[in-house]
Every structure is written in structure tokens, then in C-alpha cells.
Motif scaffolding. Structure first.
Motif, PDB file in Angstrom:
ATOM      1  N   PRO A   1       0.798  -1.036   0.058  1.00  0.00           N
ATOM      2  CA  PRO A   1      -0.087   0.066   0.035  1.00  0.00           C
ATOM      3  C   PRO A   1       0.927   1.215  -0.087  1.00  0.00           C
ATOM      4  O   PRO A   1       2.192   1.164   0.201  1.00  0.00           O
ATOM      5  CB  PRO A   1      -0.883  -0.016   1.209  1.00  0.00           C
ATOM      6  CG  PRO A   1      -0.805  -1.669   1.570  1.00  0.00           C
ATOM      7  CD  PRO A   1       0.551  -2.163   1.221  1.00  0.00           C
ATOM      8  N   ALA A   2       0.214   2.385  -0.335  1.00  0.00           N
ATOM      9  CA  ALA A   2       1.041   3.522  -0.481  1.00  0.00           C
ATOM     10  C   ALA A   2       1.434   4.317   0.788  1.00  0.00           C
ATOM     11  O   ALA A   2       2.471   4.754   0.824  1.00  0.00           O
ATOM     12  CB  ALA A   2       0.182   4.359  -1.464  1.00  0.00           C
ATOM     13  N   SER A   3       0.633   4.293   1.703  1.00  0.00           N
ATOM     14  CA  SER A   3       1.001   5.517   2.838  1.00  0.00           C
ATOM     15  C   SER A   3       1.782   4.700   3.858  1.00  0.00           C
ATOM     16  O   SER A   3       1.959   3.500   3.833  1.00  0.00           O
ATOM     17  CB  SER A   3      -0.317   5.651   3.616  1.00  0.00           C
ATOM     18  OG  SER A   3      -1.059   4.811   4.398  1.00  0.00           O
ATOM     19  N   VAL A   4       2.451   5.457   4.700  1.00  0.00           N
ATOM     20  CA  VAL A   4       3.615   4.986   5.788  1.00  0.00           C
ATOM     21  C   VAL A   4       2.725   4.013   6.691  1.00  0.00           C
ATOM     22  O   VAL A   4       3.133   3.006   6.867  1.00  0.00           O
ATOM     23  CB  VAL A   4       4.228   6.071   6.323  1.00  0.00           C
ATOM     24  CG1 VAL A   4       4.882   5.818   7.547  1.00  0.00           C
ATOM     25  CG2 VAL A   4       4.882   6.999   5.404  1.00  0.00           C
ATOM     26  N   HIS A   5       1.515   4.539   7.198  1.00  0.00           N
ATOM     27  CA  HIS A   5       1.034   3.530   8.185  1.00  0.00           C
ATOM     28  C   HIS A   5       0.419   2.634   7.756  1.00  0.00           C
ATOM     29  O   HIS A   5       0.353   1.081   8.285  1.00  0.00           O
ATOM     30  CB  HIS A   5      -0.243   4.345   8.831  1.00  0.00           C
ATOM     31  CG  HIS A   5       0.443   5.599   9.736  1.00  0.00           C
ATOM     32  ND1 HIS A   5       0.978   5.188  10.862  1.00  0.00           N
ATOM     33  CD2 HIS A   5       0.386   6.913   9.312  1.00  0.00           C
ATOM     34  CE1 HIS A   5       1.320   6.576  11.237  1.00  0.00           C
ATOM     35  NE2 HIS A   5       0.973   7.559  10.458  1.00  0.00           N
ATOM     36  N   GLU A   6      -0.073   2.361   6.394  1.00  0.00           N
ATOM     37  CA  GLU A   6      -0.559   1.145   5.615  1.00  0.00           C
ATOM     38  C   GLU A   6       0.554   0.038   5.467  1.00  0.00           C
ATOM     39  O   GLU A   6       0.421  -1.062   5.602  1.00  0.00           O
ATOM     40  CB  GLU A   6      -1.379   1.716   4.614  1.00  0.00           C
ATOM     41  CG  GLU A   6      -2.481   2.031   4.268  1.00  0.00           C
ATOM     42  CD  GLU A   6      -3.149   2.618   3.241  1.00  0.00           C
ATOM     43  OE1 GLU A   6      -4.497   2.417   3.101  1.00  0.00           O
ATOM     44  OE2 GLU A   6      -2.462   3.088   2.357  1.00  0.00           O
TER      45      GLU A   6
ATOM     46  N   LEU B   1       3.151  -4.863   6.682  1.00  0.00           N
ATOM     47  CA  LEU B   1       4.406  -5.696   7.367  1.00  0.00           C
ATOM     48  C   LEU B   1       4.012  -6.464   8.644  1.00  0.00           C
ATOM     49  O   LEU B   1       4.190  -7.872   8.661  1.00  0.00           O
ATOM     50  CB  LEU B   1       5.518  -4.890   7.651  1.00  0.00           C
ATOM     51  CG  LEU B   1       6.456  -4.303   6.268  1.00  0.00           C
ATOM     52  CD1 LEU B   1       7.251  -3.399   6.757  1.00  0.00           C
ATOM     53  CD2 LEU B   1       6.947  -5.555   5.699  1.00  0.00           C
ATOM     54  N   ASP B   2       3.125  -6.016   9.357  1.00  0.00           N
ATOM     55  CA  ASP B   2       2.539  -6.580  10.674  1.00  0.00           C
ATOM     56  C   ASP B   2       1.857  -7.644  10.281  1.00  0.00           C
ATOM     57  O   ASP B   2       1.494  -8.963  10.850  1.00  0.00           O
ATOM     58  CB  ASP B   2       1.808  -5.461  11.487  1.00  0.00           C
ATOM     59  CG  ASP B   2       1.025  -6.131  12.710  1.00  0.00           C
ATOM     60  OD1 ASP B   2       1.801  -6.453  13.659  1.00  0.00           O
ATOM     61  OD2 ASP B   2      -0.055  -6.166  12.588  1.00  0.00           O
TER      62      ASP B   2
ATOM     63  N   ALA C   1       8.876  -1.706  12.774  1.00  0.00           N
ATOM     64  CA  ALA C   1      10.070  -2.199  13.699  1.00  0.00           C
ATOM     65  C   ALA C   1       9.812  -1.848  14.887  1.00  0.00           C
ATOM     66  O   ALA C   1       9.843  -2.278  15.820  1.00  0.00           O
ATOM     67  CB  ALA C   1      11.286  -1.904  12.902  1.00  0.00           C
ATOM     68  N   LEU C   2       9.760  -0.416  15.064  1.00  0.00           N
ATOM     69  CA  LEU C   2       9.481   0.547  16.156  1.00  0.00           C
ATOM     70  C   LEU C   2       8.264  -0.064  17.016  1.00  0.00           C
ATOM     71  O   LEU C   2       8.393   0.074  18.244  1.00  0.00           O
ATOM     72  CB  LEU C   2       9.657   1.989  16.004  1.00  0.00           C
ATOM     73  CG  LEU C   2      10.950   2.538  15.267  1.00  0.00           C
ATOM     74  CD1 LEU C   2      10.633   3.972  15.150  1.00  0.00           C
ATOM     75  CD2 LEU C   2      12.138   2.281  16.336  1.00  0.00           C
ATOM     76  N   SER C   3       7.233  -0.239  16.222  1.00  0.00           N
ATOM     77  CA  SER C   3       5.995  -0.565  17.085  1.00  0.00           C
ATOM     78  C   SER C   3       6.277  -1.835  17.710  1.00  0.00           C
ATOM     79  O   SER C   3       5.128  -2.136  18.363  1.00  0.00           O
ATOM     80  CB  SER C   3       4.884  -0.401  16.110  1.00  0.00           C
ATOM     81  OG  SER C   3       4.903  -1.431  14.978  1.00  0.00           O
ATOM     82  N   HIS C   4       7.099  -2.778  17.182  1.00  0.00           N
ATOM     83  CA  HIS C   4       7.211  -3.895  17.468  1.00  0.00           C
ATOM     84  C   HIS C   4       8.020  -4.038  18.512  1.00  0.00           C
ATOM     85  O   HIS C   4       8.726  -5.440  18.959  1.00  0.00           O
ATOM     86  CB  HIS C   4       7.273  -4.936  16.363  1.00  0.00           C
ATOM     87  CG  HIS C   4       6.069  -5.427  15.689  1.00  0.00           C
ATOM     88  ND1 HIS C   4       5.386  -4.610  14.989  1.00  0.00           N
ATOM     89  CD2 HIS C   4       5.247  -6.499  15.739  1.00  0.00           C
ATOM     90  CE1 HIS C   4       4.197  -4.927  14.394  1.00  0.00           C
ATOM     91  NE2 HIS C   4       4.121  -6.152  14.801  1.00  0.00           N
ATOM     92  N   GLY C   5       9.135  -3.007  18.666  1.00  0.00           N
ATOM     93  CA  GLY C   5      10.389  -3.132  19.622  1.00  0.00           C
ATOM     94  C   GLY C   5      11.255  -3.688  19.080  1.00  0.00           C
ATOM     95  O   GLY C   5      12.309  -4.253  20.063  1.00  0.00           O
ATOM     96  N   ARG C   6      11.309  -3.870  17.835  1.00  0.00           N
ATOM     97  CA  ARG C   6      12.617  -4.299  17.259  1.00  0.00           C
ATOM     98  C   ARG C   6      14.017  -3.333  17.143  1.00  0.00           C
ATOM     99  O   ARG C   6      13.486  -2.176  16.615  1.00  0.00           O
ATOM    100  CB  ARG C   6      12.171  -4.772  15.850  1.00  0.00           C
ATOM    101  CG  ARG C   6      11.596  -6.077  16.098  1.00  0.00           C
ATOM    102  CD  ARG C   6      11.783  -6.983  14.614  1.00  0.00           C
ATOM    103  NE  ARG C   6      10.695  -7.781  14.421  1.00  0.00           N
ATOM    104  CZ  ARG C   6      10.814  -8.841  13.269  1.00  0.00           C
ATOM    105  NH1 ARG C   6      11.535  -8.458  12.300  1.00  0.00           N
ATOM    106  NH2 ARG C   6       9.706  -9.734  13.412  1.00  0.00           N
ATOM    107  N   ARG C   7      14.877  -3.495  17.658  1.00  0.00           N
ATOM    108  CA  ARG C   7      15.863  -2.381  17.623  1.00  0.00           C
ATOM    109  C   ARG C   7      16.473  -2.398  16.255  1.00  0.00           C
ATOM    110  O   ARG C   7      16.833  -3.499  15.549  1.00  0.00           O
ATOM    111  CB  ARG C   7      17.074  -2.968  18.716  1.00  0.00           C
ATOM    112  CG  ARG C   7      16.660  -2.863  20.153  1.00  0.00           C
ATOM    113  CD  ARG C   7      17.685  -3.175  21.183  1.00  0.00           C
ATOM    114  NE  ARG C   7      18.040  -4.793  21.027  1.00  0.00           N
ATOM    115  CZ  ARG C   7      19.308  -5.227  20.578  1.00  0.00           C
ATOM    116  NH1 ARG C   7      20.025  -4.469  20.408  1.00  0.00           N
ATOM    117  NH2 ARG C   7      19.586  -6.480  20.613  1.00  0.00           N
TER     118      ARG C   7
END
Length: 334
Positions: free
Chosen positions: A221-226, A231-232, A259-265
Motif C-alpha cells: 500500500p502507498a501510505s506510511v501507516h498502511e 508488514l505486521d 519495527a519500532l511498534s514491535h520493539g525491534r531494535r
């Protein structure tokens, strides 16, 4: 008062008036003086179409792009217009969208304005079949055609492009060397450039023992949040991945948010790469490792080649240059 009136009062041809207006040396001093006197007496201001009659040139170039809100295309338009202006050429811009019929319509509009050449900014103008590319071949029969970051073989069709396949291949290879074992690839478009990028990712994966490379390539999808949500969803479906290679910087920002929302460094546990080296790549936190496909160099080269072609010189049908990997904070350091 127009150019026809000037030619009648001065007793010369329209072409002679046009040559005087354009500073041509193919006019005798006495004739030039006579025409200039009539112009001054009538306070005549020439328009562009009148000036073009003698030299058969509008000194104007048409630029077509799909979407001027796209960061990459907006940069290309800026550099093209800047270089054309420095060479005393004006430009006409048409934003066509992505549908073939709209591309054809705007192309005909520019040709009706008697432009001296055409720039197609972006590889989406190169279609999949010769039949659908007929509009480009027909245009090249009238004026020189330049395709930026795409390639099409044909008379008077000139391509100036970054080697996107090699750039993505080298970027993906660098991720394997930096510790990744299972990357995925996100893209927006299956344009000429888009297909080359996918090929580069696939080749690097196969070389490094990834047997399911095609199952790791996704339209996003086009948007950042999408993109982050996409990926989620992939992860929840059971796909394991420790890096994300993307076809542009905006998709890369979406991968960073995932990555940040899943706590991945980042970059220790998850690496991200973008493409285009746009302002977006440095606005992100962390800043994104990306490919600089040298849009300014591409545009300045294209305009330089056009000026040579208009002077009657032979120029290469295809000019290919390499992209540069810009190391930032989303990939490990060797």
C-alpha cells in the motif's frame, strides 16, 4: 499589430521579420534596420508563436510526469526546468496520471503546442507491449523523445537512467554481509524501473541461498501507516523476516514504523533500506540507509544531450549510470 502587419509595412517576408526578432545573422543590415524601425514605430511586442516562424522553433520543451506530488518526480521536474531555463528554453508540464489514454491525450496536447522535444520523467511511460508504446514511437517521429529512468529502443528515443537492478542488488547483498538472513522486498509499481529493482533483489537472494525469493517480494500500500500495517500482517501470517528492502524512501519509513511498534531494535534486530535518497530518508528517525539514484545528474545529463541533439550532433541512445549507497542509521556498519 502582429508579425504579418510588420512584414507588410516593412515590405519583407514573415520569415525575415522572425529572423530579425530572433537575432539571426541571415539578414542584411539595411533590411534589419528597416524592420526594426517598423517595430519601434508600432510599439510591437512579439509573441512566442510569431517568433518561432522563421526558425521553426518554439524554444520550448514538453515535460510529462505521472504525479508531481511524488517526491522523486518533483525533484526531476525542478532539475529539468532549471537546466532548460539555463539553456534559454521554456518548459510546459503535463501531469498525466498512470492511465495510457491520459498519457496519449497530454502528449498530443504538447505536440499541438509545437514543442521542440519531449521529456518523459519516470519509467511508467514505457508500456509492456510494442502496441501500447506506439504513442512514443509516433512522438519520436516528430520531435526528439527523452525517457528518464526508463528504456525503449527506437529512432530518436533517448534513455537516461540509473542501473536500478544493480543498485538494489548491491544494497541487498550489503544486508546479507551486515548480518541479515531473511529480507523481504516492498514495491509500488511494476514499471520498467520497478521490474529492474525486483530483479536485483531476487538475484541477491538466490545468490545467498534464499530459495523462496519470489515469496518475499510484495506490492505494498502507498501510505506510511498502511505499509507498517502490511508488514505486521505478513508477520502474523507466519513469514519470518529480519530486514526490509524497499523501492522508495516512503515505503522504508513505513518499515521503520513497523519495527519500532514491535520493539525491534534498528539496526541490530531489523534493518531497513530505501531508494531515491529523498528528503524523507533524513526526516525519519532513525535516518534511513538509501540508494542515491542521482536524479540531478540524470536531468542535467538529459538536457545536455538534448542541446547536442538540437545542434545536429549524434548522441547515445542509452546513457546508464550507477547509483550510490548512502549509509545511515537503519543498517549495520561493517
Amino acid at each position: 499589430m502582429n508579425i504579418y502587419d510588420i512584414s507588410k509595412q516593412a515590405g519583407v517576408s514573415i520569415a525575415t521579420v522572425s529572423r530579425v526578432l530572433n537575432g539571426s545573422d541571415k539578414v542584411s543590415p539595411s533590411t534589419r534596420e528597416k524592420v526594426l524601425q517598423v517595430i519601434e514605430q508600432n510599439s510591437y511586442t512579439p509573441n512566442a508563436f510569431a517568433r518561432s516562424l522563421g526558425l521553426n522553433s518554439m524554444h520550448t520543451v514538453g515535460i510529462l510526469c505521472a504525479d508531481s506530488s511524488d517526491v522523486y518526480l518533483a525533484s526531476a521536474i525542478y532539475y529539468l526546468e532549471r537546466e532548460l531555463r539555463q539553456n534559454s528554453y521554456a518548459s510546459m508540464l503535463c501531469c498525466t496520471g498512470y492511465h495510457l489514454e491520459e498519457k496519449k491525450k497530454y502528449l498530443q496536447l504538447l505536440l499541438s503546442r509545437n514543442v521542440d522535444a519531449l521529456f518523459f520523467a519516470g519509467s511508467n511511460f514505457v508500456e509492456d507491449t510494442e502496441k501500447n508504446n506506439a504513442y512514443l514511437f509516433e512522438a519520436a517521429g516528430k520531435v526528439p523523445v527523452f525517457i528518464l529512468n526508463g528504456y525503449l529502443a527506437g529512432d530518436r528515443i533517448y534513455s537516461v537512467l540509473c542501473d536500478d537492478r544493480l543498485a538494489v542488488n548491491e544494497m541487498t547483498e550489503s544486508l546479507f554481509r551486515r548480518g541479515s538472513h531473511a529480507p523481504v522486498y516492498l514495491y509500488r509499481s511494476l514499471s520498467y524501473s520497478g521490474r529492474k529493482k525486483i530483479a536485483g533483489f531476487r538475484e541477491a537472494c538466490i545468490k545467498n541461498g534464499i530459495t523462496d525469493a519470489d515469496k518475499r517480494i510484495f506490492a505494498s500500500p502507498a501510505s506510511v501507516h498502511e505499509t507498517a500495517a502490511f508488514l505486521d500482517a505478513l508477520e502474523k501470517e507466519g513469514l519470518s523476516f529480519d530486514a526490509c528492502v524497499t523501492s522508495d524512501d516512503e515505503l522504508a519509513v513505513g518499515a521503520v514504523k513497523f519495527a519500532l511498534s514491535h520493539g525491534r531494535r534498528i539496526p541490530d534486530e531489523f534493518q531497513v533500506t530505501g531508494y531515491n535518497n529523498s528528503l524523507i530518508s533524513t526526516c525519519s528517525t532513525p535516518e534511513i540507509t538509501t540508494v542515491d539514484n542521482r536524479v540531478e545528474f540524470m536531468c542535467t545529463t538529459a538536457v545536455s544531450l538534448l542541446m547536442q541533439a538540437l545542434d545536429g550532433k549524434n548522441i547515445p541512445a542509452r546513457t546508464v549510470f550507477s547509483g550510490d549507497i548512502i549509509q545511515r542509521e537503519t543498517t549495520n556498519v561493517f
